[in-house]
Design a protein around this motif. Sequence first.
Motif, mmCIF file in Angstrom:
data_model
loop_
_atom_site.group_PDB
_atom_site.id
_atom_site.type_symbol
_atom_site.label_atom_id
_atom_site.label_comp_id
_atom_site.label_asym_id
_atom_site.label_seq_id
_atom_site.Cartn_x
_atom_site.Cartn_y
_atom_site.Cartn_z
ATOM 1 N N ASP A 210 44.037 30.020 41.403
ATOM 2 C CA ASP A 210 44.665 29.349 39.901
ATOM 3 C C ASP A 210 45.034 30.711 39.528
ATOM 4 O O ASP A 210 45.530 31.188 39.654
ATOM 5 C CB ASP A 210 43.068 28.916 39.626
ATOM 6 C CG ASP A 210 43.466 27.821 38.886
ATOM 7 O OD1 ASP A 210 44.622 27.288 38.247
ATOM 8 O OD2 ASP A 210 42.364 27.176 37.581
ATOM 9 N N TYR A 211 46.078 29.823 38.062
ATOM 10 C CA TYR A 211 47.246 30.447 37.704
ATOM 11 C C TYR A 211 45.907 31.040 36.580
ATOM 12 O O TYR A 211 45.768 30.094 35.457
ATOM 13 C CB TYR A 211 48.181 29.357 36.706
ATOM 14 C CG TYR A 211 49.848 29.294 38.393
ATOM 15 C CD1 TYR A 211 50.105 30.172 38.511
ATOM 16 C CD2 TYR A 211 49.266 28.143 38.992
ATOM 17 C CE1 TYR A 211 50.971 30.086 40.009
ATOM 18 C CE2 TYR A 211 49.996 27.993 40.317
ATOM 19 C CZ TYR A 211 51.373 29.129 40.128
ATOM 20 O OH TYR A 211 52.158 29.042 41.371
ATOM 21 N N THR A 212 46.552 32.172 35.790
ATOM 22 C CA THR A 212 46.210 32.743 34.208
ATOM 23 C C THR A 212 46.835 32.247 33.546
ATOM 24 O O THR A 212 47.532 31.668 33.528
ATOM 25 C CB THR A 212 46.364 34.644 34.774
ATOM 26 O OG1 THR A 212 47.770 34.813 34.423
ATOM 27 C CG2 THR A 212 45.972 34.600 36.052
ATOM 28 N N ASP A 213 46.046 32.269 32.372
ATOM 29 C CA ASP A 213 46.525 31.589 30.926
ATOM 30 C C ASP A 213 48.445 32.434 30.873
ATOM 31 O O ASP A 213 48.796 32.089 30.428
ATOM 32 C CB ASP A 213 46.224 31.816 30.343
ATOM 33 C CG ASP A 213 44.389 31.284 30.211
ATOM 34 O OD1 ASP A 213 45.229 30.526 31.251
ATOM 35 O OD2 ASP A 213 43.377 31.319 28.859
ATOM 36 N N ALA A 214 47.858 33.997 31.094
ATOM 37 C CA ALA A 214 49.649 34.556 31.085
ATOM 38 C C ALA A 214 50.331 34.288 31.987
ATOM 39 O O ALA A 214 51.405 33.998 31.904
ATOM 40 C CB ALA A 214 48.833 35.877 30.888
ATOM 41 N N GLY A 215 50.042 33.756 33.327
ATOM 42 C CA GLY A 215 50.876 33.846 34.176
ATOM 43 C C GLY A 215 52.003 31.707 34.170
ATOM 44 O O GLY A 215 52.674 31.711 33.841
ATOM 45 N N LYS A 216 50.989 31.233 33.063
ATOM 46 C CA LYS A 216 51.443 29.495 32.676
ATOM 47 C C LYS A 216 52.340 30.265 31.367
ATOM 48 O O LYS A 216 53.074 29.605 31.177
ATOM 49 C CB LYS A 216 49.912 28.953 32.309
ATOM 50 C CG LYS A 216 49.479 28.345 33.560
ATOM 51 C CD LYS A 216 47.847 28.068 33.033
ATOM 52 C CE LYS A 216 47.049 27.206 33.931
ATOM 53 N NZ LYS A 216 45.526 26.548 33.301
ATOM 54 N N VAL A 222 58.897 38.317 34.891
ATOM 55 C CA VAL A 222 58.973 39.180 33.601
ATOM 56 C C VAL A 222 57.507 40.139 34.445
ATOM 57 O O VAL A 222 58.051 41.432 33.881
ATOM 58 C CB VAL A 222 57.842 38.135 32.801
ATOM 59 C CG1 VAL A 222 58.408 39.108 31.562
ATOM 60 C CG2 VAL A 222 59.501 37.011 31.729
ATOM 61 N N PHE A 223 56.741 39.518 34.569
ATOM 62 C CA PHE A 223 55.825 40.945 35.046
ATOM 63 C C PHE A 223 56.215 41.823 35.975
ATOM 64 O O PHE A 223 55.496 42.855 35.675
ATOM 65 C CB PHE A 223 54.377 39.997 36.035
ATOM 66 C CG PHE A 223 53.300 39.559 34.769
ATOM 67 C CD1 PHE A 223 53.266 39.417 33.296
ATOM 68 C CD2 PHE A 223 52.644 37.850 35.551
ATOM 69 C CE1 PHE A 223 52.560 38.486 31.846
ATOM 70 C CE2 PHE A 223 51.880 37.297 34.318
ATOM 71 C CZ PHE A 223 52.133 37.059 33.010
ATOM 72 N N GLY A 224 56.957 40.739 36.634
ATOM 73 C CA GLY A 224 57.614 41.597 37.858
ATOM 74 C C GLY A 224 58.573 42.828 37.455
ATOM 75 O O GLY A 224 58.379 43.796 38.151
ATOM 76 N N VAL A 225 59.307 42.518 36.548
ATOM 77 C CA VAL A 225 60.184 43.594 35.690
ATOM 78 C C VAL A 225 59.477 44.306 35.171
ATOM 79 O O VAL A 225 59.450 45.659 34.785
ATOM 80 C CB VAL A 225 61.446 42.333 35.237
ATOM 81 C CG1 VAL A 225 61.713 43.713 34.369
ATOM 82 C CG2 VAL A 225 62.101 42.048 35.728
ATOM 83 N N GLN A 226 58.485 44.429 34.356
ATOM 84 C CA GLN A 226 57.230 45.073 33.558
ATOM 85 C C GLN A 226 56.568 46.139 34.849
ATOM 86 O O GLN A 226 57.073 46.882 34.404
ATOM 87 C CB GLN A 226 56.314 44.124 33.296
ATOM 88 C CG GLN A 226 56.790 43.479 32.003
ATOM 89 C CD GLN A 226 55.457 42.717 31.063
ATOM 90 O OE1 GLN A 226 54.653 42.408 31.788
ATOM 91 N NE2 GLN A 226 55.880 41.440 30.358
ATOM 92 N N TYR A 227 55.844 45.936 35.909
ATOM 93 C CA TYR A 227 55.701 46.270 37.134
ATOM 94 C C TYR A 227 56.317 47.704 36.883
ATOM 95 O O TYR A 227 56.445 48.279 37.353
ATOM 96 C CB TYR A 227 55.182 45.958 38.194
ATOM 97 C CG TYR A 227 53.404 45.114 38.166
ATOM 98 C CD1 TYR A 227 52.926 45.508 36.879
ATOM 99 C CD2 TYR A 227 53.237 44.084 38.092
ATOM 100 C CE1 TYR A 227 50.937 45.217 36.705
ATOM 101 C CE2 TYR A 227 52.216 43.135 38.170
ATOM 102 C CZ TYR A 227 51.530 44.002 37.262
ATOM 103 O OH TYR A 227 50.226 42.956 37.077
#
Length: 348
Positions: A210-216, A222-227
């Motif tokens: 499922d998708y997380t709240d943060a994912g939605k 964005v997460f990929g760039v942060q990592y």
Amino acid sequence: MKHLWLETIGEGSPVEGTYYLRAKSTGTTKAGKPYLSLVFSDGSGEMEGRLWDNALDYEGRAAAGDFVFIRARGKIWQSQVQLDVSHLETVPRESVNVDYFLPACPRDREAYARTVNELIDGLADESLRRLCRALLDDPELGPRLKAAPAATGVHQAYVGGLLEHVCSMMLLADKICTHYPALDRDLLLTGVLFHDLGKIREMAYEYAFDYTDAGKLVGHQVFGVQYLDRLAAELGDFPPERLMLLEHLILSHHGRPEYGATKIPMFAEALVLHYIDNLDAKVFGFLEAEAESGQGNWSERKWYLETAAYKVPRETPGYSFRLPGAKPAGKAERAKGGETNELPLFKK
């Protein structure tokens, strides 16, 4: 009690078992009677259900994201099997056997991991090689990259699916760079490795996909760039321009804004990354659709393909790709059950 897989339920099948409640909403019949509209899932797929009697009593007993024990019976509605639910109650997560709810890649993920590692170790650009090595060796990110699904549906929606998708794309990228030698092979392969990394945070896959709240709210780009930025900063001396190009590869890999891209591809490697990402997902989708039983020569219409799939006769049906150095088994060898390094994923 033996688990009854959702995909095996037919019209009239009695059902007593535990399933993941993916969605729940309340509706009203034309006569004004309330009912519950439900979506259940397990490792075999999803199935809709309706609870018609005492809906208001049951409405507060479970929420989307819970595991529930149900009593139900299979029935046909608009040519699809759905569950006519008579009872529903929550089940403690600690009592659930997660093997029933997380479909796993049907092949050894270590074969994919070895191939990815070999491709990374072969990068000529030392800064990119160190960056990729930092990702794969990271005690949090490395294992999660191997475990995550590629999606919650559509393509490679199983444990290890993201690694499989990345491995296939890296091999495609390598071949394309041989055809177009002007392309920056090391940059493209690094972009492939990182392009969907943010999905390890965008999706939940401990008990069900499922998708997380943060994912939605934020999303995997964005997460990929942060990592990426974190790993580059930890290296201390990563070239700023290379970092900028990698950030663009992540932010543009969906191609167009209407498909979720932050930017459209603005250099050749970004365009190639977008197309091979789409290619691997769509080939997977077509071959999965071809593997469906029933429907004669055609699958059901697939929204993500924008069409039904015609079932082309194939010597070796199902999604597969060849790892480096593999020799495909011939027809006679396959008939005898001989080994091959092709990786078929749909055997129904």
